[in-house]
Design a protein around this motif. Structure first.
Motif, PDB file in Angstrom:
ATOM      1  N   ILE A  14      -1.509  -7.578 -11.727  1.00  0.00           N
ATOM      2  CA  ILE A  14      -0.173  -7.810 -11.198  1.00  0.00           C
ATOM      3  C   ILE A  14      -0.193  -7.507  -9.705  1.00  0.00           C
ATOM      4  O   ILE A  14      -0.613  -6.429  -9.289  1.00  0.00           O
ATOM      5  CB  ILE A  14       0.864  -6.923 -11.922  1.00  0.00           C
ATOM      6  N   GLU A  15       0.235  -8.483  -8.923  1.00  0.00           N
ATOM      7  CA  GLU A  15       0.327  -8.307  -7.477  1.00  0.00           C
ATOM      8  C   GLU A  15       1.806  -8.251  -7.097  1.00  0.00           C
ATOM      9  O   GLU A  15       2.507  -9.259  -7.158  1.00  0.00           O
ATOM     10  CB  GLU A  15      -0.364  -9.456  -6.741  1.00  0.00           C
ATOM     11  N   PRO A  16       2.282  -7.067  -6.733  1.00  0.00           N
ATOM     12  CA  PRO A  16       3.685  -6.956  -6.333  1.00  0.00           C
ATOM     13  C   PRO A  16       3.909  -7.588  -4.961  1.00  0.00           C
ATOM     14  O   PRO A  16       2.967  -7.779  -4.186  1.00  0.00           O
ATOM     15  CB  PRO A  16       3.915  -5.443  -6.283  1.00  0.00           C
ATOM     16  N   LYS A  17       5.145  -7.938  -4.678  1.00  0.00           N
ATOM     17  CA  LYS A  17       5.499  -8.404  -3.336  1.00  0.00           C
ATOM     18  C   LYS A  17       5.429  -7.189  -2.414  1.00  0.00           C
ATOM     19  O   LYS A  17       6.019  -6.148  -2.704  1.00  0.00           O
ATOM     20  CB  LYS A  17       6.895  -9.000  -3.318  1.00  0.00           C
ATOM     21  N   VAL A  18       4.718  -7.341  -1.321  1.00  0.00           N
ATOM     22  CA  VAL A  18       4.567  -6.264  -0.338  1.00  0.00           C
ATOM     23  C   VAL A  18       5.244  -6.726   0.943  1.00  0.00           C
ATOM     24  O   VAL A  18       4.930  -7.798   1.471  1.00  0.00           O
ATOM     25  CB  VAL A  18       3.079  -5.940  -0.083  1.00  0.00           C
ATOM     26  N   PHE A  19       6.170  -5.925   1.427  1.00  0.00           N
ATOM     27  CA  PHE A  19       6.897  -6.220   2.659  1.00  0.00           C
ATOM     28  C   PHE A  19       6.407  -5.247   3.714  1.00  0.00           C
ATOM     29  O   PHE A  19       6.532  -4.026   3.538  1.00  0.00           O
ATOM     30  CB  PHE A  19       8.408  -6.061   2.448  1.00  0.00           C
ATOM     31  N   GLY A  20       5.819  -5.781   4.780  1.00  0.00           N
ATOM     32  CA  GLY A  20       5.260  -4.890   5.786  1.00  0.00           C
ATOM     33  C   GLY A  20       5.504  -5.362   7.199  1.00  0.00           C
ATOM     34  O   GLY A  20       5.769  -6.539   7.457  1.00  0.00           O
ATOM     35  N   ASP A  21       5.410  -4.419   8.113  1.00  0.00           N
ATOM     36  CA  ASP A  21       5.463  -4.691   9.543  1.00  0.00           C
ATOM     37  C   ASP A  21       4.684  -3.589  10.247  1.00  0.00           C
ATOM     38  O   ASP A  21       3.951  -2.839   9.588  1.00  0.00           O
ATOM     39  CB  ASP A  21       6.915  -4.806  10.041  1.00  0.00           C
ATOM     40  N   GLU A  22       4.863  -3.484  11.552  1.00  0.00           N
ATOM     41  CA  GLU A  22       4.091  -2.495  12.316  1.00  0.00           C
ATOM     42  C   GLU A  22       4.376  -1.052  11.894  1.00  0.00           C
ATOM     43  O   GLU A  22       3.587  -0.153  12.174  1.00  0.00           O
ATOM     44  CB  GLU A  22       4.331  -2.663  13.830  1.00  0.00           C
ATOM     45  N   ARG A  23       5.464  -0.812  11.177  1.00  0.00           N
ATOM     46  CA  ARG A  23       5.812   0.534  10.734  1.00  0.00           C
ATOM     47  C   ARG A  23       5.126   0.931   9.435  1.00  0.00           C
ATOM     48  O   ARG A  23       5.030   2.102   9.103  1.00  0.00           O
ATOM     49  CB  ARG A  23       7.331   0.659  10.530  1.00  0.00           C
ATOM     50  N   GLY A  24       4.655  -0.048   8.668  1.00  0.00           N
ATOM     51  CA  GLY A  24       4.050   0.235   7.372  1.00  0.00           C
ATOM     52  C   GLY A  24       4.440  -0.837   6.369  1.00  0.00           C
ATOM     53  O   GLY A  24       4.573  -2.004   6.723  1.00  0.00           O
ATOM     54  N   PHE A  25       4.654  -0.437   5.109  1.00  0.00           N
ATOM     55  CA  PHE A  25       4.988  -1.418   4.079  1.00  0.00           C
ATOM     56  C   PHE A  25       5.904  -0.796   3.043  1.00  0.00           C
ATOM     57  O   PHE A  25       6.064   0.417   2.952  1.00  0.00           O
ATOM     58  CB  PHE A  25       3.728  -1.963   3.391  1.00  0.00           C
ATOM     59  N   PHE A  26       6.497  -1.686   2.221  1.00  0.00           N
ATOM     60  CA  PHE A  26       7.312  -1.298   1.076  1.00  0.00           C
ATOM     61  C   PHE A  26       6.968  -2.250  -0.056  1.00  0.00           C
ATOM     62  O   PHE A  26       6.758  -3.446   0.159  1.00  0.00           O
ATOM     63  CB  PHE A  26       8.806  -1.408   1.387  1.00  0.00           C
ATOM     64  N   MET A  27       6.917  -1.708  -1.285  1.00  0.00           N
ATOM     65  CA  MET A  27       6.738  -2.557  -2.464  1.00  0.00           C
ATOM     66  C   MET A  27       7.335  -1.841  -3.665  1.00  0.00           C
ATOM     67  O   MET A  27       7.370  -0.609  -3.704  1.00  0.00           O
ATOM     68  CB  MET A  27       5.261  -2.870  -2.716  1.00  0.00           C
TER      69      MET A  27
END
Length: 182
Positions: A14-27
């Motif tokens: 399972i590959e969750p949606k990962v939301f990231g930018d220069e600050r890090g990520f959230f999933m």
């Protein structure tokens, strides 16, 4: 999330949606509604977290009574994760499938009840987290030997050195002698 089948139909990557930018990520690693809508209706009763050094192999574990399904992931480091089908009535009985789990790839691995499970730490260390569908019952825990020639799992051993095992795991049964599921 993306669900990737493996060579054993009941075991899933399972590959969750990962939301990231220069600050890090959230999933989201678990959302009952999202998983249920995807046809993965699991009920979890226990969360576990282990840390292991490079070269440690844990497994191949299972509970013959009160079998556990496990949703596993790595939050630091990298492991080679293996599931072995121990359901005698299954067309894939005695077969295994594996995936590399790491903090970088964010993958989760669904190991259903009726499977032996184990992992080998390839990085300097690894934090391994997993949700279980049944409580730990040490009196029902069993182990299949990691290097069982009946399975022939090609563990990616660092520098080809034998893994470090617990005393219990070193005494694991070979598949023909192991207690398995109907």
């Amino acid at each position: 999330m993306k669900i990737i089948p493996t060579t054993i139909p009941d075991v899933l990557i399972i590959e969750p949606k990962v939301f990231g930018d220069e600050r890090g990520f959230f999933m989201e690693t678990w959302n009952q509604q999202t998983f249920t809508e995807a046809g993965l209706d699991f009920k979890f009763v226990q969360d576990n977290h282990s840390r292991s050094r490079q070269g440690i192999l844990r497994g191949l574990h299972y509970q013959i009574k009160n079998p556990q399904g496990k949703l596993v992931r790595v939050t630091q480091g990298c492991v080679y994760d293996v599931a072995v089908d121990l359901r005698r009535s299954s067309p894939t009985f005695g077969q295994w499938t594996a995936v590399e789990l790491s903090a970088e790839n964010h993958r989760l691995f669904w190991v259903p009840p009726g499977f032996a499970h184990g992992f080998y730490v390839m990085s300097e260390s690894a934090d391994f987290q997993y949700k279980c569908t049944n409580l730990y019952a040490p009196e029902h825990e069993r182990c299949v030997r990691w290097n069982d020639p009946n399975l022939n799992i090609p563990w990616p051993l660092v520098q080809g050195e034998a893994p470090q095992l617990s005393a219990k795991d070193a005494l694991g049964a070979l598949l023909p002698e192991a207690e398995v599921f109907a």
